[in-house]
Design a protein around this motif. Structure first.
Motif, PDB file in Angstrom:
ATOM      1  N   THR A  22       0.824  -1.212   0.000  1.00 57.98           N
ATOM      2  CA  THR A  22       0.000   0.000   0.000  1.00 57.98           C
ATOM      3  C   THR A  22       0.857   1.261   0.000  1.00 57.98           C
ATOM      4  OG1 THR A  22      -0.148  -0.096   2.403  1.00 57.98           O
ATOM      5  CG2 THR A  22      -1.928  -1.132   1.156  1.00 57.98           C
ATOM      6  N   GLU A  23       2.164   1.075   0.028  1.00 57.19           N
ATOM      7  CA  GLU A  23       3.092   2.212   0.051  1.00 57.19           C
ATOM      8  C   GLU A  23       4.414   1.773  -0.567  1.00 57.19           C
ATOM      9  OE1 GLU A  23       5.012   5.072   3.517  1.00 57.19           O
ATOM     10  OE2 GLU A  23       3.958   3.250   4.077  1.00 57.19           O
ATOM     11  N   LEU A  24       5.044   2.665  -1.340  1.00 56.06           N
ATOM     12  CA  LEU A  24       6.344   2.382  -1.950  1.00 56.06           C
ATOM     13  C   LEU A  24       7.379   3.323  -1.368  1.00 56.06           C
ATOM     14  CD1 LEU A  24       5.256   2.141  -5.697  1.00 56.06           C
ATOM     15  CD2 LEU A  24       5.665   0.240  -4.121  1.00 56.06           C
ATOM     16  N   VAL A  25       8.509   2.768  -0.966  1.00 52.93           N
ATOM     17  CA  VAL A  25       9.617   3.587  -0.481  1.00 52.93           C
ATOM     18  C   VAL A  25      10.840   3.240  -1.320  1.00 52.93           C
ATOM     19  CG1 VAL A  25      11.061   4.223   1.472  1.00 52.93           C
ATOM     20  CG2 VAL A  25       8.659   3.620   1.859  1.00 52.93           C
ATOM     21  N   PHE A  26      11.368   4.243  -1.997  1.00 55.50           N
ATOM     22  CA  PHE A  26      12.558   4.096  -2.817  1.00 55.50           C
ATOM     23  C   PHE A  26      13.725   4.702  -2.040  1.00 55.50           C
ATOM     24  CE2 PHE A  26       8.927   4.458  -5.627  1.00 55.50           C
ATOM     25  CZ  PHE A  26       9.127   3.448  -6.548  1.00 55.50           C
ATOM     26  N   TYR A  27      14.905   4.098  -2.164  1.00 51.34           N
ATOM     27  CA  TYR A  27      16.097   4.610  -1.477  1.00 51.34           C
ATOM     28  C   TYR A  27      17.144   4.978  -2.524  1.00 51.34           C
ATOM     29  CZ  TYR A  27      13.864   2.563   2.591  1.00 51.34           C
ATOM     30  OH  TYR A  27      12.966   2.244   3.580  1.00 51.34           O
ATOM     31  N   ALA A  28      17.622   6.218  -2.437  1.00 48.57           N
ATOM     32  CA  ALA A  28      18.574   6.726  -3.432  1.00 48.57           C
ATOM     33  C   ALA A  28      19.848   5.891  -3.481  1.00 48.57           C
ATOM     34  CB  ALA A  28      18.910   8.190  -3.132  1.00 48.57           C
ATOM     35  N   GLU A  30      20.217   2.726  -2.802  1.00 45.77           N
ATOM     36  CA  GLU A  30      19.992   1.303  -3.085  1.00 45.77           C
ATOM     37  C   GLU A  30      19.379   1.157  -4.477  1.00 45.77           C
ATOM     38  OE1 GLU A  30      17.834  -1.004  -0.223  1.00 45.77           O
ATOM     39  OE2 GLU A  30      19.023  -0.204   1.442  1.00 45.77           O
ATOM     40  N   GLN A  31      20.220   0.849  -5.443  1.00 42.52           N
ATOM     41  CA  GLN A  31      19.778   0.724  -6.834  1.00 42.52           C
ATOM     42  C   GLN A  31      18.632  -0.288  -6.972  1.00 42.52           C
ATOM     43  OE1 GLN A  31      21.140   2.516  -9.456  1.00 42.52           O
ATOM     44  NE2 GLN A  31      19.682   1.614 -10.876  1.00 42.52           N
ATOM     45  N   ALA A  32      18.671  -1.356  -6.192  1.00 43.46           N
ATOM     46  CA  ALA A  32      17.641  -2.397  -6.287  1.00 43.46           C
ATOM     47  C   ALA A  32      16.257  -1.871  -5.916  1.00 43.46           C
ATOM     48  CB  ALA A  32      18.009  -3.576  -5.392  1.00 43.46           C
ATOM     49  N   SER A  33      16.196  -0.851  -5.067  1.00 45.83           N
ATOM     50  CA  SER A  33      14.898  -0.320  -4.643  1.00 45.83           C
ATOM     51  C   SER A  33      14.276   0.612  -5.681  1.00 45.83           C
ATOM     52  CB  SER A  33      15.028   0.421  -3.305  1.00 45.83           C
ATOM     53  OG  SER A  33      15.579   1.712  -3.488  1.00 45.83           O
ATOM     54  N   HIS A  34      15.024   0.959  -6.733  1.00 44.82           N
ATOM     55  CA  HIS A  34      14.507   1.883  -7.746  1.00 44.82           C
ATOM     56  C   HIS A  34      13.458   1.215  -8.635  1.00 44.82           C
ATOM     57  CE1 HIS A  34      18.418   4.481  -7.452  1.00 44.82           C
ATOM     58  NE2 HIS A  34      17.823   4.286  -6.295  1.00 44.82           N
ATOM     59  N   LYS A  35      13.355  -0.118  -8.548  1.00 40.64           N
ATOM     60  CA  LYS A  35      12.338  -0.874  -9.283  1.00 40.64           C
ATOM     61  C   LYS A  35      11.512  -1.637  -8.256  1.00 40.64           C
ATOM     62  CE  LYS A  35      12.101  -5.020 -11.980  1.00 40.64           C
ATOM     63  NZ  LYS A  35      12.860  -6.000 -12.743  1.00 40.64           N
ATOM     64  N   GLN A  36      10.197  -1.388  -8.242  1.00 37.26           N
ATOM     65  CA  GLN A  36       9.325  -2.070  -7.288  1.00 37.26           C
ATOM     66  C   GLN A  36       8.089  -2.591  -7.996  1.00 37.26           C
ATOM     67  OE1 GLN A  36       8.868  -0.497  -3.404  1.00 37.26           O
ATOM     68  NE2 GLN A  36      10.759   0.673  -3.497  1.00 37.26           N
ATOM     69  N   ASN A  58       6.667  12.164 -14.710  1.00 37.75           N
ATOM     70  CA  ASN A  58       8.025  12.311 -15.239  1.00 37.75           C
ATOM     71  C   ASN A  58       9.078  11.640 -14.352  1.00 37.75           C
ATOM     72  OD1 ASN A  58       7.062  13.773 -17.414  1.00 37.75           O
ATOM     73  ND2 ASN A  58       7.292  15.731 -16.355  1.00 37.75           N
ATOM     74  N   LYS A  59       8.736  11.383 -13.082  1.00 36.42           N
ATOM     75  CA  LYS A  59       9.684  10.755 -12.150  1.00 36.42           C
ATOM     76  C   LYS A  59       9.636   9.235 -12.180  1.00 36.42           C
ATOM     77  CE  LYS A  59       9.510  12.571  -7.944  1.00 36.42           C
ATOM     78  NZ  LYS A  59       9.029  13.343  -6.757  1.00 36.42           N
ATOM     79  N   TYR A  60       8.583   8.672 -12.788  1.00 38.02           N
ATOM     80  CA  TYR A  60       8.392   7.220 -12.733  1.00 38.02           C
ATOM     81  C   TYR A  60       8.088   6.642 -14.102  1.00 38.02           C
ATOM     82  CZ  TYR A  60       7.727   8.347  -7.807  1.00 38.02           C
ATOM     83  OH  TYR A  60       7.900   8.811  -6.534  1.00 38.02           O
ATOM     84  N   ALA A  61       8.481   5.401 -14.269  1.00 36.57           N
ATOM     85  CA  ALA A  61       8.079   4.629 -15.441  1.00 36.57           C
ATOM     86  C   ALA A  61       7.203   3.488 -14.931  1.00 36.57           C
ATOM     87  CB  ALA A  61       9.297   4.065 -16.163  1.00 36.57           C
ATOM     88  N   VAL A  62       6.009   3.378 -15.487  1.00 35.50           N
ATOM     89  CA  VAL A  62       5.094   2.309 -15.095  1.00 35.50           C
ATOM     90  C   VAL A  62       4.977   1.344 -16.268  1.00 35.50           C
ATOM     91  CG1 VAL A  62       2.774   1.737 -14.300  1.00 35.50           C
ATOM     92  CG2 VAL A  62       3.828   3.895 -13.594  1.00 35.50           C
ATOM     93  N   ARG A  80       9.220   1.954 -11.824  1.00 37.64           N
ATOM     94  CA  ARG A  80      10.634   2.340 -11.709  1.00 37.64           C
ATOM     95  C   ARG A  80      10.726   3.829 -11.394  1.00 37.64           C
ATOM     96  NH1 ARG A  80      11.005  -1.205 -16.093  1.00 37.64           N
ATOM     97  NH2 ARG A  80      12.317  -3.003 -15.642  1.00 37.64           N
ATOM     98  N   HIS A  81      11.541   4.144 -10.398  1.00 39.94           N
ATOM     99  CA  HIS A  81      11.841   5.558 -10.108  1.00 39.94           C
ATOM    100  C   HIS A  81      12.986   5.935 -11.030  1.00 39.94           C
ATOM    101  CE1 HIS A  81      12.407   9.316  -8.110  1.00 39.94           C
ATOM    102  NE2 HIS A  81      11.592   9.001  -7.119  1.00 39.94           N
ATOM    103  N   ARG A  82      12.759   6.916 -11.883  1.00 40.12           N
ATOM    104  CA  ARG A  82      13.793   7.234 -12.864  1.00 40.12           C
ATOM    105  C   ARG A  82      14.376   8.638 -12.709  1.00 40.12           C
ATOM    106  NH1 ARG A  82      10.078   7.356 -18.349  1.00 40.12           N
ATOM    107  NH2 ARG A  82       9.012   9.256 -17.787  1.00 40.12           N
ATOM    108  N   ASP A  83      14.071   9.291 -11.605  1.00 42.49           N
ATOM    109  CA  ASP A  83      14.627  10.632 -11.370  1.00 42.49           C
ATOM    110  C   ASP A  83      15.098  10.733  -9.914  1.00 42.49           C
ATOM    111  OD1 ASP A  83      15.424  13.221 -11.649  1.00 42.49           O
ATOM    112  OD2 ASP A  83      13.418  14.060 -11.898  1.00 42.49           O
ATOM    113  N   VAL A  84      16.130   9.968  -9.610  1.00 46.15           N
ATOM    114  CA  VAL A  84      16.637   9.895  -8.242  1.00 46.15           C
ATOM    115  C   VAL A  84      17.622  11.044  -8.012  1.00 46.15           C
ATOM    116  CG1 VAL A  84      17.858   8.444  -6.571  1.00 46.15           C
ATOM    117  CG2 VAL A  84      16.344   7.396  -8.267  1.00 46.15           C
ATOM    118  N   ARG A  85      17.088  12.121  -7.428  1.00 43.29           N
ATOM    119  CA  ARG A  85      17.915  13.288  -7.102  1.00 43.29           C
ATOM    120  C   ARG A  85      17.555  13.778  -5.708  1.00 43.29           C
ATOM    121  NH1 ARG A  85      16.821  17.728 -11.211  1.00 43.29           N
ATOM    122  NH2 ARG A  85      14.788  16.756 -11.388  1.00 43.29           N
TER     123      ARG A  85
END
Length: 174
Positions: A22-28, A30-36, A58-62, A80-85
């Protein structure tokens, strides 16, 4: 003579939508967390079509942002989180999953999934507001109930199948 529909007419937006997590947490860091993966479940007796919307497209690819879910099945949706800044750290984005009956246009149900980018998994999570915590707890409880109902449903179906198979075997023996 008109044939009655098997499903009751649903008010637009009233159908419960079951998605995990029910919630996604991405970590800058941790490359593996950029895809959930979000899993959308369909416990109903009819097929659903779905659409994934986002507040920050623009920050995500679905992958497969639209699609269908067969009755009593599930689909995985890759995000995928594609704008990790650093400027995006702590910003809460939302994904909305809308579902409708295969042949209908109106959204029968929707579920929002929050997404956050944090600098590091090792860093302490920010304090959650009490209202947000209560909402999360209710969603988690609803998800647990759903999984218990699905497990019972599958178990019941298997019991009926085995009972039928045993009955048929006994018929053949006698």
């Amino acid at each position: 003579m008109q044939q009655q529909s098997r499903q009751p007419d649903l008010v637009e937006g009233s159908l419960p939508v079951f998605v995990f997590p029910t919630e996604l947490v991405f970590y800058a860091d941790e490359q593996a967390s950029h895809k959930q993966v979000l899993t959308l479940y369909n416990p109903y007796e009819f097929a659903l079509k779905f659409k994934v919307l986002c507040t920050a497209p623009n920050k995500y690819a679905v992958v497969d942002a639209t699609g269908a879910v067969k009755p009593q099945c599930c689909v995985d949706i890759v995000i995928r989180h594609r704008d990790v800044r650093a400027c995006h750290y702590g910003v809460i984005d939302k994904f909305r999953l809308q579902v409708s009956e295969q042949s209908q246009r109106k959204a029968l149900g929707r579920k929002e999934v929050m997404a956050t980018l944090l600098p590091s998994a090792a860093q302490e999570q920010p304090q959650v507001r009490p209202q947000e915590e209560e909402r999360r707890m209710k969603e988690q409880l609803a998800d647990r109930v759903f999984f218990e109902v699905m497990a019972f449903s599958i178990f019941s179906t298997l019991c009926i199948y085995f009972k039928y198979a045993i009955h048929q075997s006994l018929k053949n023996i006698l």
